[in-house]
Write an enzyme that holds these catalytic residues in place. Structure first.
Site, PDB file in Angstrom:
ATOM      1  CD  GLU A 116      19.092  55.296  -4.294  1.00 10.79           C
ATOM      2  OE1 GLU A 116      20.006  55.993  -3.847  1.00 10.79           O
ATOM      3  OE2 GLU A 116      19.245  54.492  -5.230  1.00 10.79           O
ATOM      4  CE  LYS A 118      12.155  49.174  -8.266  1.00  8.82           C
ATOM      5  NZ  LYS A 118      11.888  49.319  -9.680  1.00  8.82           N
TER       6      LYS A 118
HETATM    7  S1  IVH Z   1      19.563  49.943  -7.341  1.00 10.66           S
HETATM    8  C1  IVH Z   1      22.094  46.479  -7.051  1.00 10.66           C
HETATM    9  N1  IVH Z   1      18.234  52.203  -7.179  1.00 10.66           N
HETATM   10  O1  IVH Z   1      14.844  49.252 -10.500  1.00 10.66           O
HETATM   11  C2  IVH Z   1      20.957  47.378  -7.015  1.00 10.66           C
HETATM   12  N2  IVH Z   1      17.612  50.648  -8.837  1.00 10.66           N
HETATM   13  O2  IVH Z   1      13.578  46.711  -9.974  1.00 10.66           O
HETATM   14  C3  IVH Z   1      20.374  47.583  -8.333  1.00 10.66           C
HETATM   15  N3  IVH Z   1      15.781  51.403 -10.257  1.00 10.66           N
HETATM   16  O3  IVH Z   1      17.102  47.354 -12.338  1.00 10.66           O
HETATM   17  C4  IVH Z   1      19.457  48.661  -8.508  1.00 10.66           C
HETATM   18  N4  IVH Z   1      15.505  53.363  -9.317  1.00 10.66           N
HETATM   19  O4  IVH Z   1      16.810  49.799 -13.042  1.00 10.66           O
HETATM   20  C5  IVH Z   1      18.369  51.038  -7.812  1.00 10.66           C
HETATM   21  N5  IVH Z   1      17.158  54.265  -6.961  1.00 10.66           N
HETATM   22  C6  IVH Z   1      17.300  53.087  -7.581  1.00 10.66           C
HETATM   23  C7  IVH Z   1      16.495  52.725  -8.656  1.00 10.66           C
HETATM   24  C8  IVH Z   1      16.671  51.493  -9.261  1.00 10.66           C
HETATM   25  C9  IVH Z   1      15.092  52.541 -10.271  1.00 10.66           C
HETATM   26  C10 IVH Z   1      15.546  50.267 -11.168  1.00 10.66           C
HETATM   27  C11 IVH Z   1      16.825  49.632 -11.673  1.00 10.66           C
HETATM   28  C12 IVH Z   1      16.690  48.185 -11.303  1.00 10.66           C
HETATM   29  C13 IVH Z   1      15.233  48.017 -11.067  1.00 10.66           C
HETATM   30  C14 IVH Z   1      14.933  46.876 -10.125  1.00 10.66           C
END
Ligand code: IVH
Length: 694
Positions: A116, A118
């Site tokens: 997915e 980011k």
């Molecule tokens: S999963 C346990 N999925 O990126 C997994 N995070 O650099 C936690 N973020 O703090 C995050 N898009 O705020 C996840 N598709 C996505 C994301 C995402 C942006 C951000 C999130 C996280 C940060 C880490």
């Protein structure tokens, strides 16, 4: 062994605390960051190292002693029921492969990956109890965030109640709040209009909009959410991440339409590559792709470190914002005399290219950005957009930086710079005819794609012609002969005879005398007269002389020629030496008129806007544009909802994607021929049929 705290250490410690606190304030409270993430981390590491070595230094106001910056704004601190973890990063294929190898080894079998985007936004945690939204919180330090419940309730698209009859007792929904790209542009335009400060990027706009003391302001901002995970839950046990997304969607939560479950690392890489190519065509900024193990049992088996899950990784795209040194600010003089400050930068790789220059537009921009020579500055280059300086990193100043101010005189010819009109911000060199910088720029432009399109007349040739005084101004160009060219070493071979390139240049100049009328007009370097206005003027008047004598009223009624352009044309022809240039060109045989475009009434593509992208086999870009305009179409460089067709050649990029996302019909090369020969309806049918077969 503890070291002694010297005065130097104390001073540095105080500087770091003040610098980081200032940076945090700018980031969190002002939403106008001056430090890139990397520079911030660097300072923070230095501070942590100092505090480790000299624990007695640690002061109450040290940024290490504080959770986020919520207290500045007065949001209450709230604990998350389950920690909000961060993600480990992979910056290249090897690091990604190493992660996947570890995952598959620990899982004991190949796994399915969920890919997915980011999203470059702001993480939030939404707590739903028995289906009701009871709390919204920012991430904070992962354990404790800021209570922004009242604000998230005002964001369109965040349900106050989950849909369906069987909500779980408790579920924490994690997601990213972002500012859509278009809405961000609109917001900044409105801020400018209102005389307010603009936001540096959509992420800061999102943060600033969510963290408002007055939730009605949040309500007016076009914030959106995409969910990307769950935290604590009771009564909800999805078997996989993808199942969880399906359920979240059924509950009415905004999931991404772009996640994809794949079976192999190769497919993961293909996903990463696809979005890397199209990262600027999305409705939000992304800084990479997140890859997650889909199966929840396997996620649990892999577990987490204190910082990040082992079952997920963020593949980061090359940064689009970096820091570099501003070595100097020089002033460049353009073809219409505008004097523009340009930043000379320590070359830096950003947004996929090495950047060594960036425009600073005018002295007001330099002042607004507050940059000094010698500063470390933040550079942004996103997609095809020109590189931009966002601002200085004030925390890294050491006192050696120098203020810059606009010089009073033209750096090329020494003439006093002045605004064209009193109210103008831009300064110009009024010595239009003889200022060498302007003349070189004008000659280069008229040799270029939007001018006469003369091969062999680029910047170097233009400099030689001007510096070696082969020409006094552009009026002399079309009367050049071998003898005149031979007076510049640039056009000579080592043995002193004329070079082959010089011969070619003369032949190309000869050919250019028959170029279309609009090209003659653009080549005059009249302010505001680019190809579109030039075409409109040419097709309306058919003759340079008629344009030279037309009144502002007569010109401004022509479509694509407004009052400003008409005035500029009028002013240009009022200048004697400009008329001389035209007369010299005419005398040298340059065609100054065209057959009137037969007014056959309405044309088949009237009112249609068409975009051509990628490489076509049978047409150059210019030819394709000519064919379209001849049939009444307008050719545009950017795709919008109003675009009638996008003609797609080989290696088409973002414009194709945009067309697809907006549902604009696309045409391959045979389809383009259908449009030219049979008209829009046949082309639309062709495009529809192709899409169905795809
Ligand atoms: S999963 C346990 N999925 O990126 C997994 N995070 O650099 C936690 N973020 O703090 C995050 N898009 O705020 C996840 N598709 C996505 C994301 C995402 C942006 C951000 C999130 C996280 C940060 C880490």
């Amino acid at each position: 062994m503890t070291s002694e705290v010297t005065d130097k250490v104390r001073t540095r410690y105080a500087e770091l605390v003040a610098g980081i606190n200032d940076a945090q304030h700018r980031y969190y409270v002002d939403d106008a960051p001056t430090l890139s993430d990397a520079a911030y981390d660097q300072l923070m590491h230095e501070l942590e190292a100092l505090e480790l070595e000299f624990p007695e230094l640690v002061s109450q106001d040290s940024p290490t002693q504080r959770v986020g910056a919520g207290e500045w704004l007065g949001f209450a601190a709230v604990d998350h029921a389950e920690r909000m973890l961060s993600l480990d990063n992979a910056f290249n294929d090897d690091q990604l492969a190493a992660w996947a190898t570890r995952v598959e080894r620990d899982a004991g079998a190949p796994v399915r990956y969920l890919c997915e985007l980011k999203i470059d936004g702001l993480a939030v945690n939404l707590t739903y109890e028995k289906g009701r939204l009871t709390r919204g919180a920012t991430r904070g330090d992962g354990r404790t965030g800021e209570d922004v419940t009242a604000n998230v309730r005002r964001i369109k698209g965040i349900p106050h109640k989950l849909a369906g009859d069987n909500p779980p007792d408790l579920v924490e929904i994690r997601g990213e709040i972002y500012f859509p790209a278009q809405a961000f542009a609109d917001l900044n335009a409105a801020q400018v209009e209102a005389g307010e400060r603009t936001y540096v990027n959509p992420r800061n706009a999102a943060s600033g909009s969510l963290r408002q003391k007055d939730p009605s302001i949040t309500a007016r901002r076009a914030l959106e959410l995409i969910v990307h995970g769950i935290g604590a839950r009771t009564g909800f046990e999805p078997a996989s991440q993808s199942d969880a997304y399906a359920q979240l969607k059924a509950w009415g939560l905004p999931t991404s339409p772009r996640w994809k479950v794949v079976d192999s690392l190769d497919e993961v890489k293909a996903y990463i590559a696809e979005y890397q190519a199209h990262r600027h065509d999305l409705e939000h900024d992304i800084d990479g792709v997140v890859v997650k193990v889909d199966d929840v049992a396997e996620q649990q088996k892999l577990g987490s470190t204190s910082r990040a899950p082992r079952w997920a990784i963020a593949f980061k795209y090359p940064p689009e914002e970096v820091n570099t040194k501003l070595l100097d600010i020089i002033v460049e003089v353009g073809r219409t005399g505008r004097a523009t400050p340009a930043a000379v930068l320590d070359p830096v790789f950003v947004g996929g290219v090495t950047v060594a220059r960036a425009t600073l537009h005018n002295q007001r921009e330099v002042a607004r950005k507050g940059v000094k020579i010698g500063d470390t500055v933040v550079i942004r280059r996103a997609g095809d957009v020109i590189p931009e300086i966002l601002g200085p990193v004030e925390a890294l100043r050491d006192g050696s930086e120098r203020d810059w101010s606009m010089p009073a005189n033209c750096p090329s010819c020494g003439t006093t710079l002045a605004p064209a009109k009193e109210a103008d911000v831009d300064l110009r060199c009024p010595n239009t005819r003889y200022c060498k910088a302007q003349l070189v720029e004008r000659i280069t432009y008229l040799g270029g794609r939007d001018g006469f399109d003369i091969e062999g007349m680029g910047t170097k040739a233009a400099i030689a012609l001007v510096e070696d005084k082969v020409v006094t101004d552009e009026g002399d160009l079309f009367a050049l002969d071998e003898k005149q060219l031979a007076s510049s070493p640039f056009f000579l071979k080592k043995d002193g005879t004329l070079s082959t390139n010089a011969g070619k240049l003369l032949a190309n100049l000869e050919k250019a005398k028959q170029q279309q009328l609009w090209r003659v007009l653009t080549s005059l370097s009249i302010r505001h007269v680019g190809p579109t206005a030039a075409r409109a003027l040419a097709d309306h008047f058919n003759d340079v002389e008629k344009i030279a004598t037309a009144s502002v009223e007569q010109m401004s009624v022509v479509e694509d020629v407004g009052g400003t352009i008409a005035e500029a044309v009028r002013e240009w022809f009022a200048e004697d030496w400009h008329r001389e240039v035209v007369e010299k060109w005419r005398a040298a045989g340059v065609r100054m008129d065209q057959e009137p475009v037969a007014d056959t009434g309405p044309k088949p593509l009237d009112g249609l806007t068409v975009v051509v992208t990628g490489t076509l086999e049978g047409f150059t870009r210019d030819e394709a544009a000519e064919r379209l305009t001849a049939l009444g179409a307008k050719v545009s460089g950017s795709v919008s909802k109003k675009t009638a067709f996008v003609v797609v050649g080989e290696s088409a990029g973002s414009k194709l994607d945009k067309a697809l996302s907006l549902g604009v019909p696309t045409l391959d090369e045979p389809g383009f021929t259908v449009l030219l020969e049979e008209g829009p309806e046949a082309a639309k049918a062709y495009s529809d049929a192709r899409r169905e077969n795809a």
